[in-house]
Enzyme design. Structure first.
Site, mmCIF file in Angstrom:
data_model
loop_
_atom_site.group_PDB
_atom_site.id
_atom_site.type_symbol
_atom_site.label_atom_id
_atom_site.label_comp_id
_atom_site.label_asym_id
_atom_site.label_seq_id
_atom_site.Cartn_x
_atom_site.Cartn_y
_atom_site.Cartn_z
ATOM 1 N N GLY A 200 0.783 -1.229 0.000
ATOM 2 C CA GLY A 200 0.000 0.000 0.000
ATOM 3 C C GLY A 200 0.810 1.271 0.000
ATOM 4 O O GLY A 200 0.273 2.360 0.182
ATOM 5 N N LYS A 203 3.627 1.275 -4.790
ATOM 6 C CA LYS A 203 4.549 0.697 -5.769
ATOM 7 C C LYS A 203 3.876 0.561 -7.138
ATOM 8 O O LYS A 203 4.429 0.971 -8.161
ATOM 9 C CB LYS A 203 5.040 -0.678 -5.284
ATOM 10 C CG LYS A 203 5.799 -0.587 -3.964
ATOM 11 C CD LYS A 203 6.285 -1.931 -3.506
ATOM 12 C CE LYS A 203 5.185 -2.862 -3.032
ATOM 13 N NZ LYS A 203 4.453 -2.367 -1.857
ATOM 14 N N HIS A 419 15.001 5.093 21.735
ATOM 15 C CA HIS A 419 15.843 4.007 21.238
ATOM 16 C C HIS A 419 16.676 4.479 20.042
ATOM 17 O O HIS A 419 17.893 4.363 20.024
ATOM 18 C CB HIS A 419 14.954 2.809 20.854
ATOM 19 C CG HIS A 419 15.695 1.661 20.264
ATOM 20 N ND1 HIS A 419 15.924 0.492 20.943
ATOM 21 C CD2 HIS A 419 16.255 1.490 19.048
ATOM 22 C CE1 HIS A 419 16.594 -0.340 20.183
ATOM 23 N NE2 HIS A 419 16.817 0.244 19.019
ATOM 24 N N GLU A 420 16.001 5.041 19.068
ATOM 25 C CA GLU A 420 16.716 5.467 17.858
ATOM 26 C C GLU A 420 17.687 6.601 18.155
ATOM 27 O O GLU A 420 18.782 6.650 17.611
ATOM 28 C CB GLU A 420 15.727 5.884 16.759
ATOM 29 C CG GLU A 420 14.821 4.752 16.259
ATOM 30 C CD GLU A 420 15.587 3.515 15.787
ATOM 31 O OE1 GLU A 420 16.752 3.651 15.344
ATOM 32 O OE2 GLU A 420 15.036 2.409 15.890
HETATM 33 P P1 ADP Z 1 1.361 -1.131 -3.450
HETATM 34 O O1 ADP Z 1 1.456 -1.542 -4.872
HETATM 35 O O2 ADP Z 1 2.630 -0.580 -2.910
HETATM 36 O O3 ADP Z 1 0.786 -2.166 -2.551
HETATM 37 P P2 ADP Z 1 -0.566 0.634 -4.531
HETATM 38 O O4 ADP Z 1 0.234 1.360 -5.533
HETATM 39 O O5 ADP Z 1 -1.393 -0.484 -5.050
HETATM 40 O O6 ADP Z 1 0.348 0.094 -3.364
HETATM 41 O O7 ADP Z 1 -1.447 1.666 -3.725
HETATM 42 C C1 ADP Z 1 -2.815 1.502 -3.556
HETATM 43 C C2 ADP Z 1 -3.515 2.832 -3.595
HETATM 44 O O8 ADP Z 1 -3.134 3.622 -2.486
HETATM 45 C C3 ADP Z 1 -3.172 3.641 -4.802
HETATM 46 O O9 ADP Z 1 -3.993 3.346 -5.866
HETATM 47 C C4 ADP Z 1 -3.377 5.070 -4.308
HETATM 48 O O10 ADP Z 1 -4.715 5.435 -4.377
HETATM 49 C C5 ADP Z 1 -2.995 4.979 -2.860
HETATM 50 N N1 ADP Z 1 -1.601 5.379 -2.650
HETATM 51 C C6 ADP Z 1 -0.606 4.587 -2.190
HETATM 52 N N2 ADP Z 1 0.539 5.261 -2.092
HETATM 53 C C7 ADP Z 1 0.295 6.505 -2.504
HETATM 54 C C8 ADP Z 1 1.100 7.685 -2.639
HETATM 55 N N3 ADP Z 1 2.405 7.690 -2.312
HETATM 56 N N4 ADP Z 1 0.510 8.803 -3.104
HETATM 57 C C9 ADP Z 1 -0.796 8.807 -3.418
HETATM 58 N N5 ADP Z 1 -1.595 7.745 -3.327
HETATM 59 C C10 ADP Z 1 -1.082 6.595 -2.864
HETATM 60 ZN ZN ZN Z 2 17.861 -0.362 17.392
#
Ligand code: ADP
Ligand code: ZN
Ligand code: MG
Length: 601
Positions: A200, A203, A419-420
């Protein structure tokens, strides 16, 4: 489809009942009168019965009623004297009958058989027909080509909170825009880019944005689809996917969940999964077969970079790896803004407050927050989304179906901050340590926070002092926790494992223990045969093993004492650093310098 099936079943059912009824009637001619056994016996004795056919389950025949002959039937009873009685009454014709021939049984059961085939037909044959195209083309990839003209073009503007990752991808975009330009200049482009980061974090979105920015077609497939169905299909799907992309070059191929095929091939007992391995091999063949500057970029995504087969990461394959972080405060606000464009916000809906309250939320979670809030506002009949909607929706997303392991309470956040900062401050104060580049308390992978140290230059030799200092930095996190909270947490497990491994190396490989001297007690490398890390015995005595343990413990203890001492002497700075980190979730090396120098020595 479901509906149609049901209708068909009902029709077949009715037909079946009809058939049964017809048989029933054929079996029992309408004029047969059912009489009780007693009446039958008395009619026999009275000499009225002219004909009897006896079956195990039914007696039928005719009797005379006045001048007329009537048919009758009756249920038999255990009656050993029936034949005797019929003989003495001189019944002219009586006979036995076989119960039911197999033909009759077959006909009787025909209904069931028909029904069975009907169901089978509906469930199996129709399915295959419907999925006919799929059934006949298992080998074809189910790659979706996302047409940019139809769908709204995804660009970098749609992705927020990961500027560094975008910067790194910018070069790929330039290449896709004009592959020939790169060719002329003799530039070499990466063939594969691996995006890794928590689920999420955007990517998929980023990969799509690369295609969108460059204005080239985007082919997308999930690696788990390659291996899900039949043996031998994965490899041909990969081939097909690349063929499609080559025809449309320049283009972007996106393979999601790369870990599904790209796992380390020899991990685990019994070697790899055959199908997966074939698919992986095909992927490697395709990658290696890319002509330079053909104009195709393969982007893959995973949230498990640790299990990816090293063969995939070699130069010329996925040689560019880009980390997509869970967003920090500022990034979260930007992501919220991107998604809030589509909804109407009320005057009090301050997204910076929302950002502050959503530590650990991924981009997808934040998109979800905005969406839920809009739904809530609509349900409540509001004109615009206000802060209360947003706040409630944060809670909903937090409590959502996914177990949220990366959300911390304020207390936990404080512990992680100390910690960090413990790591960072020890690193700052000790000489010969790598400069601290960044400290964060937003989880990355399974660690709750991280302190990023970047070396100033490449180093090929490390002195004992440097190693001891590095150990102290590793133990600084736990020491800070101990000092401030008079307790330790499980969060330092990784540090301790690293420190122990590091100290063992110093003792056993680098000869850095006076007691043991310049001996190499390194365990021989072994073929990974039956799983990894099966206990191996070194070539030394029990006594030496004991000394090794003691020396490792001594080195670790000394490092911890050093860390603790430093932190205690600089408690005020530690507090300031932790407070700043708690607030802004991430601090840079310069921030640390300012705080350290600002404090009176
Ligand atoms: P991943 O592939 O990393 O699991 P996704 O690209 O499928 O994540 O993200 C799912 C949805 O979450 C996207 O369609 C978007 O709506 C939202 N989202 C995730 N990251 C971002 C971001 N950095 N900026 C804007 N929207 C994002
Ligand atoms: Zn540590
Ligand atoms: Mg994804």
């Amino acid at each position: 489809m479901e509906n149609k099936n049901a209708k068909q079943l009902v029709l077949w059912g009715l037909a079946f009942i009809f058939v049964i009824l017809v048989f029933q009637n054929m079996k029992t001619p309408p004029l047969e009168k059912e009489i009780p056994y007693s009446e039958f016996k008395s009619k026999v004795k009275a000499g009225e019965v002219t004909q009897v056919r006896v079956r195990a389950d039914l007696i039928r025949g005719e009797y005379k009623d006045g001048g007329q002959s009537r048919r009758f039937k009756t249920l038999p009873m255990p009656d050993l004297k029936l034949v005797e009685d019929m003989e003495s009454a001189k019944v002219p014709h009586f006979q036995g009958e076989p119960d039911r021939s197999w033909v009759t049984s077959l006909i009787m059961n025909l209904g069931w058989i028909v029904l069975f085939f009907a169901r089978w037909y509906v469930l199996v044959v129709r399915q295959v027909q419907v999925g006919g195209k799929q059934a006949l083309s298992f080998g074809r990839s189910r790659a979706k080509m996302v047409d940019d003209k139809k769908a709204k073009k995804t660009t970098f503007a749609d992705v927020a909170g990961c500027d560094e990752s975008k910067e790194e991808l910018q070069e790929v975009v330039e290449f896709l825009k004009s592959p020939d330009k790169f060719q002329k200049l003799g530039g070499k482009m990466p063939r594969g880019v691996l995006l890794f980061g928590a689920p999420g974090t955007g990517k998929t979105l980023l990969a799509r944005a690369v295609a969108g920015e460059a204005g080239v077609p985007f082919f997308m497939a999930s690696a788990s689809e390659f291996v899900e169905m039949f043996v031998g299909v994965g490899a041909s799907r990969v081939r097909d996917l690349f063929d499609q992309a080559k025809k449309a070059a320049p283009s972007v191929i996106f393979v999601d969940e790369l870990d599904a095929v790209g796992r380390h091939r020899f991990a685990g007992i019994g070697g790899g999964h055959d199908e997966r391995e074939q698919t992986l091999n095909q992927l490697l063949i395709e990658l290696d077969g890319f002509e330079q500057n053909q104009g195709i970029i393969l982007i893959a995504a995973t949230n498990r970079p640790d299990v990816i087969d090293p063969a995939l990461l070699r130069p010329g394959r996925f040689d560019r790896q880009i980390f997509i972080p869970v967003p920090h405060l500022k990034g979260r606000e930007e992501i919220l803004r991107v998604h809030a464009k589509a909804v109407k916000l009320g005057p009090d809906a301050d997204l910076s407050i929302v950002a502050r309250r959503t530590v650990g939320f991924s981009g997808a979670d934040l998109a979800n927050v905005i969406n839920e809030a809009a739904l809530l506002a609509a349900r409540r009949g509001k004109e615009a989304v206000d802060l209360s909607d947003l706040e409630e929706s944060i809670e909903r997303v937090m409590a959502g179906p996914k177990k949220r392991s990366n959300l911390m309470s304020d207390h936990e956040k404080k512990i992680v901050a100390y910690h960090e900062c413990g790591h960072a401050l020890v690193a700052k104060l000790l000489p010969h340590t790598d400069p601290v580049h960044k400290v964060s308390i937003v989880s990355r992978g399974h660690a709750l926070g991280y302190t990023l140290q970047l070396p100033k230059e490449d180093k090929y030799l490390t002195t004992r002092t440097e190693m001891n200092n590095r150990l102290a930095v590793l133990l600084g996190g736990r020491s800070a926790e101990e000092m401030v909270f008079s307790d330790v947490t499980s969060g330092a497990a990784d540090d301790l494992a690293k420190a122990t491994a590091f100290a063992s190396k110093m003792v056993m490989e680098f000869g850095m223990s006076e007691r043991l001297g310049a001996l190499s007690l390194k365990k021989p490398d072994q073929e990974i045969f039956l799983g990894r890390d099966i206990a191996q015995k070194g070539g030394y005595s029990e006594r030496t093993a004991e000394i090794i343990d003691e020396e490792v413990k001594r080195i670790v203890d000394e490092a911890q004492a050093k860390a603790r001492d430093l932190l205690q002497k600089n408690k005020k700075i530690l507090d300031d650093l932790a407070a700043k980190l708690f607030d802004s979730e991430v601090i840079s090396g310069e921030d640390i310098d300012v705080i350290v120098q600002g404090a009176p020595a």
